[in-house]
Design a protein around this motif. Structure first.
Motif, PDB file in Angstrom:
ATOM      1  N   HIS A 169       0.801  -1.232   0.000  1.00 35.83           N
ATOM      2  CA  HIS A 169       0.000   0.000   0.000  1.00 35.83           C
ATOM      3  C   HIS A 169       0.831   1.278   0.000  1.00 35.83           C
ATOM      4  CE1 HIS A 169      -3.912  -1.987   0.710  1.00 35.83           C
ATOM      5  NE2 HIS A 169      -3.210  -2.851   1.409  1.00 35.83           N
ATOM      6  N   LEU A 170       2.055   1.203   0.538  1.00 35.54           N
ATOM      7  CA  LEU A 170       2.864   2.410   0.703  1.00 35.54           C
ATOM      8  C   LEU A 170       4.182   2.232  -0.050  1.00 35.54           C
ATOM      9  CD1 LEU A 170       3.189   5.163   2.039  1.00 35.54           C
ATOM     10  CD2 LEU A 170       4.070   4.009   4.076  1.00 35.54           C
ATOM     11  N   ARG A 171       4.484   3.189  -0.928  1.00 34.31           N
ATOM     12  CA  ARG A 171       5.666   3.085  -1.784  1.00 34.31           C
ATOM     13  C   ARG A 171       6.779   4.001  -1.303  1.00 34.31           C
ATOM     14  NH1 ARG A 171       4.281   0.501  -6.431  1.00 34.31           N
ATOM     15  NH2 ARG A 171       2.454  -0.783  -5.998  1.00 34.31           N
ATOM     16  N   GLN A 172       8.020   3.549  -1.514  1.00 29.59           N
ATOM     17  CA  GLN A 172       9.160   4.399  -1.195  1.00 29.59           C
ATOM     18  C   GLN A 172       9.107   5.683  -2.032  1.00 29.59           C
ATOM     19  OE1 GLN A 172      11.549   0.922  -2.183  1.00 29.59           O
ATOM     20  NE2 GLN A 172      12.950   1.505  -0.538  1.00 29.59           N
ATOM     21  N   VAL A 173       8.862   5.514  -3.324  1.00 34.76           N
ATOM     22  CA  VAL A 173       8.685   6.650  -4.223  1.00 34.76           C
ATOM     23  C   VAL A 173       7.254   6.581  -4.741  1.00 34.76           C
ATOM     24  CG1 VAL A 173       9.452   7.802  -6.328  1.00 34.76           C
ATOM     25  CG2 VAL A 173      11.118   6.600  -4.888  1.00 34.76           C
ATOM     26  N   PRO A 174       6.370   7.474  -4.287  1.00 32.67           N
ATOM     27  CA  PRO A 174       4.964   7.388  -4.691  1.00 32.67           C
ATOM     28  C   PRO A 174       4.776   7.571  -6.192  1.00 32.67           C
ATOM     29  CG  PRO A 174       5.232   8.828  -2.782  1.00 32.67           C
ATOM     30  CD  PRO A 174       6.605   8.549  -3.313  1.00 32.67           C
ATOM     31  N   PRO A 175       3.968   6.727  -6.832  1.00 34.27           N
ATOM     32  CA  PRO A 175       3.636   6.940  -8.242  1.00 34.27           C
ATOM     33  C   PRO A 175       2.916   8.273  -8.416  1.00 34.27           C
ATOM     34  CG  PRO A 175       3.000   4.737  -7.513  1.00 34.27           C
ATOM     35  CD  PRO A 175       3.358   5.504  -6.276  1.00 34.27           C
ATOM     36  N   GLY A 176       3.075   8.868  -9.574  1.00 32.09           N
ATOM     37  CA  GLY A 176       2.413  10.137  -9.848  1.00 32.09           C
ATOM     38  C   GLY A 176       3.210  11.350  -9.435  1.00 32.09           C
ATOM     39  N   THR A 177       4.275  11.162  -8.643  1.00 24.91           N
ATOM     40  CA  THR A 177       5.142  12.280  -8.277  1.00 24.91           C
ATOM     41  C   THR A 177       6.198  12.461  -9.368  1.00 24.91           C
ATOM     42  OG1 THR A 177       6.645  10.830  -7.039  1.00 24.91           O
ATOM     43  CG2 THR A 177       4.805  11.804  -5.828  1.00 24.91           C
ATOM     44  N   HIS A 178       6.943  13.544  -9.278  1.00 22.90           N
ATOM     45  CA  HIS A 178       7.989  13.804 -10.276  1.00 22.90           C
ATOM     46  C   HIS A 178       9.018  12.673 -10.279  1.00 22.90           C
ATOM     47  CE1 HIS A 178      10.850  15.953 -12.775  1.00 22.90           C
ATOM     48  NE2 HIS A 178      11.775  15.803 -11.837  1.00 22.90           N
ATOM     49  N   ALA A 179       9.465  12.267  -9.098  1.00 22.75           N
ATOM     50  CA  ALA A 179      10.447  11.180  -9.015  1.00 22.75           C
ATOM     51  C   ALA A 179       9.853   9.870  -9.519  1.00 22.75           C
ATOM     52  CB  ALA A 179      10.937  11.025  -7.573  1.00 22.75           C
ATOM     53  N   GLY A 180       8.566   9.634  -9.224  1.00 20.87           N
ATOM     54  CA  GLY A 180       7.911   8.416  -9.677  1.00 20.87           C
ATOM     55  C   GLY A 180       7.825   8.350 -11.192  1.00 20.87           C
ATOM     56  N   ARG A 181       7.524   9.471 -11.812  1.00 23.82           N
ATOM     57  CA  ARG A 181       7.441   9.496 -13.273  1.00 23.82           C
ATOM     58  C   ARG A 181       8.802   9.273 -13.917  1.00 23.82           C
ATOM     59  NH1 ARG A 181       3.563  13.510 -11.968  1.00 23.82           N
ATOM     60  NH2 ARG A 181       5.147  15.142 -12.025  1.00 23.82           N
ATOM     61  N   ARG A 182       9.866   9.768 -13.297  1.00 26.47           N
ATOM     62  CA  ARG A 182      11.214   9.548 -13.827  1.00 26.47           C
ATOM     63  C   ARG A 182      11.592   8.076 -13.729  1.00 26.47           C
ATOM     64  NH1 ARG A 182      15.988  13.095 -11.910  1.00 26.47           N
ATOM     65  NH2 ARG A 182      16.859  11.975 -13.691  1.00 26.47           N
ATOM     66  N   LEU A 183      11.318   7.456 -12.590  1.00 26.55           N
ATOM     67  CA  LEU A 183      11.665   6.046 -12.431  1.00 26.55           C
ATOM     68  C   LEU A 183      10.846   5.167 -13.367  1.00 26.55           C
ATOM     69  CD1 LEU A 183      12.128   5.695  -8.565  1.00 26.55           C
ATOM     70  CD2 LEU A 183      13.873   5.504 -10.327  1.00 26.55           C
ATOM     71  N   LYS A 184       9.582   5.517 -13.569  1.00 22.58           N
ATOM     72  CA  LYS A 184       8.738   4.734 -14.467  1.00 22.58           C
ATOM     73  C   LYS A 184       9.311   4.707 -15.874  1.00 22.58           C
ATOM     74  CE  LYS A 184       3.996   4.357 -16.208  1.00 22.58           C
ATOM     75  NZ  LYS A 184       2.637   4.971 -16.199  1.00 22.58           N
ATOM     76  N   GLY A 185       9.929   5.798 -16.293  1.00 24.51           N
ATOM     77  CA  GLY A 185      10.507   5.863 -17.628  1.00 24.51           C
ATOM     78  C   GLY A 185      11.649   4.908 -17.844  1.00 24.51           C
ATOM     79  N   PHE A 186      12.374   4.542 -16.789  1.00 25.27           N
ATOM     80  CA  PHE A 186      13.504   3.635 -16.942  1.00 25.27           C
ATOM     81  C   PHE A 186      13.060   2.218 -17.300  1.00 25.27           C
ATOM     82  CE2 PHE A 186      15.682   6.884 -14.368  1.00 25.27           C
ATOM     83  CZ  PHE A 186      16.818   7.053 -15.137  1.00 25.27           C
TER      84      PHE A 186
END
Length: 239
Positions: A169-186
């Motif tokens: 339920h709880l993420r280290q880097v929340p999806p939808g945040t700036h950091a989350g969007r950068r990591l998703k791209g990798f």
């Protein structure tokens, strides 16, 4: 670069007891890579990884990012009570939120700003979100665990289940945040490898019988792909 390959089962464990499910196989691959590359810090993957898979990798000191599964209801986390106020914290959409109820009885979950993802190393790696709670009385700062705790792993006698699946339920880097969007791209580069492999054969069918034979073909594909990547790295154009 392809650093590891593993076959996974696509049938039930009873029909294919030799191979692991995708999440379990990925944990083994990640740990194999981590043993050879201790500087590894973050891993991205798709929604095949659930909380039970992320927890051991987080305990190994990794930041594990995947997108959030849909359909997860908000979960109560903790009520913080101060001298003149109290705040109910929930987890919703993979991040910490404050639960607020309007005068019309409508519930809203307001995301809390994450000031820092703090890593504390000891006998066991622990991760915390340093969050701020905006309050008319004063601004409160709290540190919230975002890795699985001993209390989380306890079995609730009323349900027979783990008390709280925190890493689900709880993420280290929340999806939808700036950091989350950068990591998703990798993640996309790794997915394109599978797509190119599929497109290498007519009708996306590997000419092999059995998982072991198919894995051998993929090893050859990985060798060729890595050789091309190595050649591109070593190539220096003439001035």
């Amino acid at each position: 670069m392809i650093l590891g390959i593993e076959s996974i089962r696509h049938k039930s464990a009873k029909r294919d007891p030799i191979r692991d499910d995708e999440g379990t196989a990925f944990i083994k691959l990640a740990r194999r890579v981590l043993a050879q590359a201790p500087g590894l810090r973050a891993i991205t993957y798709d929604t095949a990884l659930r909380g039970v898979h992320r927890a051991p990798l987080i305990a190994d000191g990794l930041v594990v990012f995947t997108t959030q599964h849909s359909g997860l209801a908000p979960e109560s986390l903790h009520r913080y009570e101060y001298d003149a106020c109290r705040h109910d914290l929930y987890v919703a959409e993979g991040r910490l939120c404050e639960r607020r109820v309007t005068v019309d009885g409508v519930t809203h979950y307001t995301p809390l700003p994450v000031e820092e993802l703090e890593c504390r190393k000891g006998k066991r790696v622990r991760y915390y979100h340093r969050v701020t709670i905006q309050c008319p009385e004063e601004i409160h700062t709290e540190h919230i665990r975002v890795d699985e705790t001993e209390e989380d792993r306890q079995i609730d006698p009323s349900t027979g289940r783990q008390r709280f699946n925190r890493t689900e339920h709880l993420r280290q880097v929340p999806p939808g945040t700036h950091a989350g969007r950068r990591l998703k791209g990798f993640r996309q580069d790794s997915e394109s490898q599978h797509s190119r492999f599929d497109q290498s054969y007519p009708h996306k069918r590997v000419p092999a019988y059995g998982a072991n034979a198919a894995l051998l073909i993929y090893i050859g594909y990985a060798w060729l792909s890595n050789s091309v990547a190595r050649a591109m790295i070593d190539f220096t154009p003439a001035a």
